[in-house]
Design a protein around this motif. Structure first.
Motif, short mmCIF file in Angstrom:
data_model
loop_
_atom_site.label_atom_id
_atom_site.label_comp_id
_atom_site.label_asym_id
_atom_site.label_seq_id
_atom_site.Cartn_x
_atom_site.Cartn_y
_atom_site.Cartn_z
N MET A 91 32.65 41.76 27.63
CA MET A 91 31.59 40.95 27.01
C MET A 91 31.91 39.54 27.32
N PHE A 92 33.20 38.99 27.33
CA PHE A 92 33.55 37.58 27.88
C PHE A 92 33.06 37.19 28.86
N ILE A 93 33.14 38.15 30.12
CA ILE A 93 32.50 37.86 31.48
C ILE A 93 30.96 37.78 31.51
N LEU A 94 30.44 38.70 30.86
CA LEU A 94 28.75 39.03 30.75
C LEU A 94 28.30 37.63 30.27
N ASN A 95 28.75 37.26 29.16
CA ASN A 95 28.54 36.24 28.41
C ASN A 95 28.81 34.95 29.06
N CYS A 110 32.23 31.94 42.32
CA CYS A 110 31.86 31.82 43.65
C CYS A 110 32.82 30.82 44.48
N GLN A 111 33.02 29.74 44.07
CA GLN A 111 33.84 28.85 44.79
C GLN A 111 35.23 29.34 45.08
N GLN A 112 35.90 30.20 43.91
CA GLN A 112 37.17 30.67 44.11
C GLN A 112 37.05 32.01 44.87
N ILE A 113 36.14 32.67 44.95
CA ILE A 113 35.97 33.96 45.75
C ILE A 113 35.74 33.46 47.36
N GLN A 114 35.06 32.40 47.84
CA GLN A 114 34.87 32.01 49.06
C GLN A 114 35.97 31.94 49.90
N VAL A 138 27.98 36.35 50.58
CA VAL A 138 28.67 37.49 50.09
C VAL A 138 29.30 37.39 48.65
N SER A 139 29.59 36.19 48.42
CA SER A 139 30.23 35.79 47.18
C SER A 139 29.13 35.93 46.12
N GLN A 140 28.10 35.56 46.39
CA GLN A 140 26.90 35.62 45.52
C GLN A 140 26.40 36.98 45.34
N SER A 141 26.36 37.85 46.41
CA SER A 141 26.06 39.09 46.15
C SER A 141 27.14 40.03 45.40
N PHE A 142 28.48 39.76 45.65
CA PHE A 142 29.26 40.39 44.92
C PHE A 142 28.99 40.18 43.48
N LEU A 143 28.97 38.83 43.12
CA LEU A 143 28.80 38.57 41.58
C LEU A 143 27.73 39.14 41.15
N SER A 144 26.45 39.43 41.74
CA SER A 144 25.18 39.99 41.48
C SER A 144 25.62 41.40 41.16
#
Length: 186
Positions: A91-95, A110-114, A138-144
């Protein structure tokens, strides 16, 4: 422990509690301060805004450990630890991910995963012309994918999510390669 760390942790605990039921956009600095008994001046002494506080929470709880790894590639153990944290703090992450844009948790992740993705791409035999764009995509796709996974009721366990994600990536990779290969000469 210094007073500064105690204050930051109090603000973090208050925000995490609020994020269990409310999206980040609907939480005010006043609510965070009221929840932990501090004033706005204390908040702004430590953090520029609520998004910076969310980023600090993530970095303290897991981000620094996971995302500053010296591994040259993203491996299963690292991915599983990351997804387990996300699952346990759903819930913390989703919100927190609910908002997007500059300075938000989504942007921060995104900046941390890249850099991890860039290191993985650097180990490939194939040359990738623009690793910055590829890492961003790729980072944006992963977060989606993460956001969709965590929204499921209930979400599957982290190992099952990663297996599903890997399966989809493998199928897509094969299909893209087929589309890019020239047709056989007849």
């Amino acid at each position: 422990m210094s007073n500064s760390v105690i204050t930051k942790r109090a603000l973090a605990a208050a925000l995490k509690e609020l994020l269990q039921t409310t999206t980040i956009e609907k939480i005010s600095i006043a609510e965070i301060c009221q929840r932990c008994g501090l004033n706005r001046k204390s908040f702004y002494y430590h953090f520029q805004d609520k998004y910076q506080l969310v980023n600090w929470i993530f970095a303290q709880e897991i981000g620094d450990t996971l995302l500053e790894t010296k591994q040259t590639t993203v491996h299963t153990q690292l991915s599983l630890a990351f997804c387990t944290y996300l699952y346990e703090n759903r819930m913390f992450i989703l919100n927190a991910l609910h908002a997007s844009g500059s300075g938000t948790f989504y942007d921060y992740l995104c900046q941390q995963i890249q850099p991890l993705i860039k290191r993985t791409l650097a180990t490939s035999q194939k040359s990738i012309l623009n690793t910055d764009d590829a890492a961003s995509m790729v980072s944006q796709s992963f977060l989606s994918a993460v956001y969709l996974w965590l929204r499921r009721t209930p979400p599957e366990k982290p190992q099952a999510f990663l297996s599903e994600l890997i399966s989809v990536a493998e199928v897509l990779s094969v299909r893209i390669q087929q589309l890019l290969d020239p047709p056989p000469m007849q």
